[in-house]
Design a protein around this motif. Structure first.
Motif, PDB file in Angstrom:
ATOM      1  N   TYR A  41       0.634  -1.235  -0.116  1.00 48.83           N
ATOM      2  CA  TYR A  41      -0.120  -0.206   0.038  1.00 48.83           C
ATOM      3  C   TYR A  41       1.018   1.345  -0.005  1.00 48.83           C
ATOM      4  CZ  TYR A  41      -3.595  -3.171   1.336  1.00 48.83           C
ATOM      5  OH  TYR A  41      -4.422  -4.326   1.426  1.00 48.83           O
ATOM      6  N   LEU A  42       1.941   1.291   0.822  1.00 47.43           N
ATOM      7  CA  LEU A  42       2.616   2.438   0.902  1.00 47.43           C
ATOM      8  C   LEU A  42       3.308   2.927  -0.480  1.00 47.43           C
ATOM      9  CD1 LEU A  42       3.973   4.584   2.741  1.00 47.43           C
ATOM     10  CD2 LEU A  42       5.811   3.099   3.113  1.00 47.43           C
ATOM     11  N   THR A  43       3.878   2.046  -1.045  1.00 49.45           N
ATOM     12  CA  THR A  43       4.340   2.101  -2.694  1.00 49.45           C
ATOM     13  C   THR A  43       3.353   2.658  -3.426  1.00 49.45           C
ATOM     14  OG1 THR A  43       6.245   0.509  -2.028  1.00 49.45           O
ATOM     15  CG2 THR A  43       6.146   1.330  -4.314  1.00 49.45           C
ATOM     16  N   GLY A  44       2.251   2.055  -3.364  1.00 53.50           N
ATOM     17  CA  GLY A  44       1.220   2.285  -4.134  1.00 53.50           C
ATOM     18  C   GLY A  44       0.648   3.706  -4.160  1.00 53.50           C
ATOM     19  N   PHE A  45       0.178   4.195  -2.774  1.00 53.83           N
ATOM     20  CA  PHE A  45      -0.189   5.350  -2.714  1.00 53.83           C
ATOM     21  C   PHE A  45       1.109   6.412  -3.069  1.00 53.83           C
ATOM     22  CE2 PHE A  45      -3.033   3.600   0.590  1.00 53.83           C
ATOM     23  CZ  PHE A  45      -4.169   4.259   0.120  1.00 53.83           C
ATOM     24  N   LEU A  46       2.349   6.179  -2.915  1.00 50.60           N
ATOM     25  CA  LEU A  46       3.298   6.989  -3.009  1.00 50.60           C
ATOM     26  C   LEU A  46       3.402   7.103  -4.510  1.00 50.60           C
ATOM     27  CD1 LEU A  46       5.850   8.806  -2.416  1.00 50.60           C
ATOM     28  CD2 LEU A  46       7.093   6.820  -2.625  1.00 50.60           C
ATOM     29  N   LEU A  47       3.356   6.077  -5.423  1.00 47.61           N
ATOM     30  CA  LEU A  47       3.116   6.380  -7.009  1.00 47.61           C
ATOM     31  C   LEU A  47       2.199   7.030  -7.315  1.00 47.61           C
ATOM     32  CD1 LEU A  47       4.734   2.768  -7.887  1.00 47.61           C
ATOM     33  CD2 LEU A  47       6.095   5.031  -8.134  1.00 47.61           C
TER      34      LEU A  47
END
Length: 344
Positions: A41-47
């Motif tokens: 989730y963290l990488t997804g929200f950042l991208l």
């Protein structure tokens, strides 16, 4: 003003669909499946935030610099605005406005994507449950008094142990196979080592049946700790070799089986001789078609399967991404469990 000049409004809105597409499609077909569905989730929200900011800047650039020349080229002069947009608004305020506008489009398309994913997952789970119910029904049909069957086999084994050691060995191997099929075959997952051992038992029985006429070469992995597989997934391929291969070869029947395990990826290459040209051959039965269906249900997008027929040999190549089960869950899999939960 917008409703008083609909041609201008609609044309500008059509131009602004371009950045919306540049935002929506990467989220729907790259960020959502590769990050959010895999719980990153963290990488997804950042991208998503980075992409959103880039597209918002591009949208603001279109509104301020690109749209007006394009609109002048596409529309007659009477549809162009007399007063142009003022530049009193700050860059930040313009950025917030276009980000707010794009939120509705992306949220709508993403909601449709999530509903579609949920529907397909539910459909897949229903197929798994249906296949499991059918397998259990077939199993119950064949499971007539299993204790009577095993007790009878044990009695025959005791009688033949002295009189016919070879027959005694075959009965013991058959008993182990039947026990595996009846009791382990209804579980969602079994240790890979048990599946390979069952293959070994089956091939040993066929070797006794053929005697010295059959040439068999086998290579199997020794260390399979923690790797699990759907039961009875590999047996139909080996059975098909004997049923439609070795049994039709009058001279020097042979089978070559190589199974490798790299991490959790299983590679199987199975080769057997074919009947000579002109000799009658039987068409493959339902065993292979059933296992293809199981592969598509249980290991969708996690397997590859190819059958090659040369002049003198059949070749089966199979690759399957298996499951590594933690030790605390292996106890739960030792007894029949819910199929859907086992594959999550």
């Amino acid at each position: 003003m917008y409703f008083n000049n609909l041609p201008y409004t609609l044309t500008e809105s059509a131009l602004l669909i371009i950045p919306q597409l540049l935002l929506a499609y990467p989220i729907l077909y790259f960020i959502f499946p590769h990050f959010f569905l895999k719980r990153r989730y963290l990488t997804g929200f950042l991208l998503t935030a980075i992409l959103w900011f880039i597209v918002a800047c591009f949208t603001l650039l279109m509104v301020q610099e690109i749209n007006q020349p394009v609109l002048k080229f596409l529309l007659p002069d009477e549809f162009m605005r007399i007063s142009q947009r003022t530049d009193n608004a700050s860059f930040f305020m313009g950025l917030m406005l276009v980000m707010k506008g794009s939120m509705l489009g992306v949220s709508t398309t993403l909601g449709i994507k999530i509903l579609k994913y949920w529907f397909l997952k539910e459909h897949h789970n229903m197929l798994l449950q249906k296949e499991n119910a059918q397998s259990q029904l077939r199993l119950l049909t064949a499971q007539v008094h299993p204790h009577f069957l095993f007790n009878t086999l044990n009695n025959i084994f005791s009688q033949t142990q002295k009189e016919s050691p070879k027959g005694s060995k075959m009965i013991m191997g058959l008993s182990d196979m039947l026990r595996y099929i009846l009791y382990e075959g209804q579980k969602p997952l079994v240790p890979l080592q048990q599946e390979l051992q069952m293959l070994q038992e089956y091939i040993n029985l066929e070797k006794i049946r053929y005697g010295n006429k059959l040439e068999v070469h086998m290579e199997m992995p020794q260390n399979t700790d923690g790797v699990y597989i759907a039961p009875l997934l590999l047996l139909p391929f080996v059975e098909n070799c004997f049923k439609h291969g070795a049994s039709h070869v009058l001279k020097n029947p042979w089978i070559n089986l190589t199974i490798e395990l790299k991490e959790t990826t299983l590679w199987m290459k199975l080769m057997n001789g074919k009947a000579p040209e002109g000799q009658e051959r039987r068409e493959p039965g339902i065993g292979i078609s059933n296992v293809k269906q199981r592969l598509n249900l249980l290991y969708k997008d996690k397997h590859s399967f190819q059958v090659t027929e040369d002049e003198e040999v059949f070749i089966v190549n199979l690759r399957v991404e298996l499951t590594r089960v933690k030790k605390e869950l292996q106890v739960a899999l030792a007894s029949p469990a819910d199929t859907e939960m086992a594959y999550v």
